[in-house]
Design an enzyme around this catalytic site. Structure first.
Site, PDB file in Angstrom:
ATOM      1  N   PHE A 126      39.008  28.479  41.059  1.00 51.49           N
ATOM      2  CA  PHE A 126      39.359  29.375  42.155  1.00 51.49           C
ATOM      3  C   PHE A 126      38.756  28.770  43.419  1.00 51.49           C
ATOM      4  CE2 PHE A 126      39.148  32.969  45.015  1.00 51.49           C
ATOM      5  CZ  PHE A 126      40.436  33.451  44.891  1.00 51.49           C
ATOM      6  N   ASP A 197      31.200  30.957  36.526  1.00 54.21           N
ATOM      7  CA  ASP A 197      31.912  31.978  37.280  1.00 54.21           C
ATOM      8  C   ASP A 197      32.650  32.827  36.254  1.00 54.21           C
ATOM      9  OD1 ASP A 197      33.990  33.433  38.471  1.00 54.21           O
ATOM     10  OD2 ASP A 197      34.348  31.946  40.032  1.00 54.21           O
ATOM     11  N   TYR A 222      35.451  43.796  41.223  1.00 53.12           N
ATOM     12  CA  TYR A 222      36.686  44.534  41.505  1.00 53.12           C
ATOM     13  C   TYR A 222      37.870  44.194  40.602  1.00 53.12           C
ATOM     14  CZ  TYR A 222      37.462  40.430  44.599  1.00 53.12           C
ATOM     15  OH  TYR A 222      37.592  39.176  45.126  1.00 53.12           O
ATOM     16  N   LYS A 223      37.659  43.320  39.618  1.00 53.30           N
ATOM     17  CA  LYS A 223      38.764  42.978  38.711  1.00 53.30           C
ATOM     18  C   LYS A 223      38.694  43.883  37.472  1.00 53.30           C
ATOM     19  CE  LYS A 223      38.896  38.261  40.514  1.00 53.30           C
ATOM     20  NZ  LYS A 223      40.223  38.287  41.159  1.00 53.30           N
ATOM     21  N   ARG A 367      51.542  35.671  37.207  1.00 51.62           N
ATOM     22  CA  ARG A 367      50.416  36.120  36.373  1.00 51.62           C
ATOM     23  C   ARG A 367      50.599  37.586  35.988  1.00 51.62           C
ATOM     24  NH1 ARG A 367      44.645  35.279  38.996  1.00 51.62           N
ATOM     25  NH2 ARG A 367      45.498  36.965  40.285  1.00 51.62           N
TER      26      ARG A 367
END
Lengths: 408, 408
Positions: A126, A197, A222-223, A367
Site C-alpha cells: 500500500f 502492516d 477503520y477497516k 476488490r
C-alpha cells in the site's frame, strides 16, 4: 463446488455468527463488500460517541481527563485490541494514523540497528507504507529504501545492511496472505527487524505477534475493526524493544512526566513512549464501541466463515471468465477476493448502482471484501449474481459508468 | 477599577456577545475558566457528529469519501479557519495533532534553509514544542536546538546558523503575548524562518499570518476553538513556501495522485502536501460544528470583551495579595490570567469543589482562561469572589485537596 441460493440459505441457517448482523446498522438495499476499506457502523457506536460528547466533554469538561479516563484511553484501547493480535498486554497502543505510526516504528528500528541503513519493502505495498519509508530514510544519514518486486524476493536482498523489513501481512490488492512466522524468522536470521502492516488482517483473521516474535507492527482501525472513518490507528512494539526504542515523534504524551512540563524529552517506560500528541478522543470512543462487538466473537470462527465466504464467491465467479487474482489456497488468502477486468472501474460503478458495493484499484482490479460479522452466504450469492448480470448484460458499458479522474 | 456585582450585571446587559452563551451546552453550577485548556461544547456539535456517524458513515459508507466530501474536509476546514488567522485561502489545513504538525513544519523549514542547522525555541515553551524540536533536530545531520531563557533573548541568538525560530504567540502559563509582526520581522532579517505556535491564540484574538509575513504556524482545535477533546490540529504554510516545502511525514494523503497507488512519493501542490494519513473524520465533524459558531462573531469584539474580562479579574484579585504574573498591559496579554500561589494545586482543587474550574501548572501557577463567548462579567465577578473566599477561609488547606502525583 458451486452452490445454489437454497444451499446458501441453509449455510446461513447453520451459521454461528449469523446473529452478529444485528450488531450493525446497514442501509437497506445494499450488499456491502467494502468493509476492507471502511467497516460498517456498529449499532452501539452512536450512543458511545454521544456519551463522550454530551456527558464526558459537555458535562465533565476538563475533569474528564481523569474522571472519564481519557488519559489512559490510548493504552486501554490497545490492551482491548491486543488479544485480537496475539499480543500480551502493554504492547499495543491506539493513536494517530497508520502512516504516522509507521514513521515512528521505522525511526525506532533504524536506531535499534545503527550499523545497518537499508529498509526493505515491497513495490506493491500500500503506497503510504512506501512513501513513509521514503520519508524516514531521507532523514537518516546513509539510509535508503529498497523496493522488492514482491515478498518472494526477500531472501535475495536480506543482506548485512538491512535494518528493517516492512511488509503487508495481507496484500491490499490481491488479498494474498504471507506467512508471518516464517517471514519474521527469515528476517531475524538476517539480523534485521520485522515490521508488519496488518491493516488488512486485524479483525479478519487471528494472528499472534508474540508467538511470531514480531518486532513492530502498525494497523488501521477503520477497516475490519469497524472503528469509523479516519479511526485512530494502532501500533505494536514488542516488550523487549520498549526500553531501548527511541521513536522520533517525541511529543508530550510519550514523556515520562507529561505534566511536569520539563524542557527536555525523556520517554516514559512501556508502550506509551510511542504516543506523540493529544489523542483523537472522539475517534477513540467510536473504536471503543467497535471493540465491544469484537469481544462477543471468536476470531477462529470469523476466520472459518471468512474462508467459506471467499471460497463460495470464487466458486461462483470463476465461470464468468474473469481472472481471479486472489489465491485459492486458504493459507495464502486474507478476507477479500480480487478479480481482474480491464474496465474494472465501470464494472464497479455498475455494481454500485445495483447496491453492490465493492471497489476498484487501478489499473484493473475489482476488490470485494468479506466481513463475516455482517455478511451472509446469501449476500455473497446475490453479489455474485449481480456481477454475472452486469457482465452478461454489458450494462457497465453505459457512459455514466465511465472512469473519472477523481477519488474512488 | 474594582467593580461590584451590579456593575458587572450592567456590563452583561450591554454585552453584544451575551447571546453567544446560548450556542453552548454547559453544566449547571459550574463557572468554567478552563476553556484555554479544553473549550466548552457547542450546542450544534452532537447533531453534526451524529449526522456524520449515522448518515454519512452508517448509510453512505465508503461512498461518503466523495458524496459527503470527506476527502476535501482537511482543506475545507482549513479554509473555514483561515479568516480567524488572517490567512488567505489555501494556506491552512486541519489534520493530526499540534505535535505532529510541528514536526512537519520544522522538517520543512530545516530543508528550506539547508546551510543553517540551529532551531531556536523558548525554554518556557509548552513542552511538546521543545520535545518535537529535539526530535526533529536529532534527525538532521548537524542540527541542534537552542533553548532561550525567554523570547527577549532572541536577538542575541539570531546568528547565521539559525534556520528557524519556534515561539508561542501566547505563553501557556503566564498568558503573555508576543508581537507577531515585530518578532517575525527580526527573525526574517536574520535570514531564518518563523514558526508560530498559536494554540493559545486561535479563537482568543485576531491575528494575521499573511500581514505578518509568517512562514509556518501550528495550533490546536480543542482550546478556544471548542473543537472537542483531542480535536484535530491545524497547520499554516505560507503560499510562497508551498512549492518548495518538503515535509518528512510523507503519507498518501499528501501525494499528488493518492489513488494512482504509485510506489514513489510526489507531493501534491498546495497546502495538502502537509497531510499524511487518513484524516480523523469524527473529530473533524466536531470542529466543523464549532466553526459554525465562530462564523457568527467578529473576533475584534471577542478580543475587546476578552480584555475587559481579564482586566476585571485582575482588578478583583490583585487586592487578595496574590502575585498576578499576567501582564497588565493589554497589548502584552492573551486571554488568560495566571496568579502565583505556592499551594496552587490545593487552591485549584478547592475552587473546583466550589464549581469554579481553572487549572494548575507546576510549580506554582493557577491559570484562569477567559472565553468571551460563554463567560459573563458576573461569572468573572463570582469566580473572583470564590477565589477570595477560598483564600480567606483557608479551606484549601484541607487534606483532600493535597497534591497527588497524577494528571491534572
Amino acid at each position: 463446488m458451486r452452490r445454489n441460493r437454497e444451499e446458501c440459505a441453509a449455510l446461513d441457517a447453520a451459521d454461528p455468527l449469523a446473529a452478529m448482523r444485528q450488531e450493525f446498522t446497514l442501509p437497506e438495499g445494499v450488499l456491502y463488500l467494502d468493509g476492507n476499506s471502511l467497516g460498517a457502523l456498529p449499532s452501539g457506536t452512536p450512543a458511545r460517541v454521544a456519551r463522550m460528547i454530551e456527558h464526558e466533554w459537555g458535562h465533565g469538561l476538563i475533569r474528564s481527563w481523569n474522571d472519564a479516563g481519557w488519559y489512559g484511553l490510548p493504552a486501554r484501547l490497545g490492551d482491548r485490541l491486543a488479544p485480537m493480535l496475539g499480543a500480551a498486554p502493554g504492547q499495543v497502543v491506539v493513536c494517530d494514523s497508520t502512516s504516522v505510526n509507521l514513521f515512528k516504528v521505522l525511526g525506532a528500528a533504524l536506531r535499534l540497528r545503527p550499523g545497518r541503513r537499508t529498509v526493505l519493502a515491497e513495490r506493491v505495498a500500500f503506497p503510504t507504507d512506501l512513501y513513509i519509508t521514503e520519508g524516514v530514510t531521507s532523514l537518516f544519514d546513509g539510509a535508503r529504501s529498497v523496493l522488492l518486486p514482491s515478498a518472494a524476493d526477500l531472501d535475495a536482498h536480506l543482506g548485512e545492511d538491512v535494518a528493517a523489513v516492512v511488509l503487508s501481512h495481507v496484500d491490499y490488492r490481491t488479498g494474498e496472505l504471507l506467512d508471518m512466522a516464517a517471514v519474521t524468522e527469515r528476517v531475524h536470521r538476517a539480523g534485521a527487524l520485522m515490521i508488519w502492516d496488518v491493516c488488512h488482517t486485524a479483525g479478519a483473521l487471528p494472528i499472534s505477534f508474540d508467538d511470531c516474535d514480531v518486532d513492530f507492527a502498525v494497523g488501521c482501525g477503520y477497516k475490519y475493526l469497524n472503528g469509523g472513518p479516519g479511526a485512530p490507528a494502532f501500533l505494536y512494539a514488542a516488550e523487549r524493544h520498549q526500553g531501548e526504542a527511541r521513536q522520533p515523534l517525541s511529543g508530550w504524551f510519550g514523556h515520562a512526566r507529561p505534566f511536569a512540563f520539563e524542557p527536555g524529552y525523556e520517554p516514559t517506560g512501556g508502550i506509551r513512549r510511542f504516543l506523540t500528541g493529544t489523542p483523537p478522543l472522539l475517534g477513540m470512543a467510536a473504536l471503543d464501541a467497535s471493540l465491544d462487538v469484537w469481544e462477543k466473537v471468536d476470531l477462529a470462527a470469523v476466520r472459518a466463515k471468512s474462508l467459506a465466504l471467499t471460497s463460495l464467491f470464487m466458486d461462483l465467479v470463476e465461470p464468468l471468465g474473469l481472472e481471479v487474482v486472489t489465491p485459492r489456497t486458504e493459507a495464502l488468502r486474507g478476507s477479500q477476493v480480487a478479480v481482474r477486468h480491464e474496465d474494472g472501474y465501470a464494472v464497479v460503478q455498475a455494481l454500485i448502482e445495483r447496491g453492490v458495493i465493492g471497489d476498484f484499484r487501478a489499473p484493473d482490479l475489482i476488490r470485494f471484501g468479506f466481513t463475516p460479522l455482517y455478511l451472509s452466504y446469501v449476500d455473497v450469492w446475490e453479489a455474485a449474481r449481480h456481477l454475472r448480470e452486469v457482465l452478461e448484460s454489458g450494462e457497465w458499458r453505459d457512459e455514466r459508468f465511465a472512469r473519472r479522474s477523481d477519488v474512488t
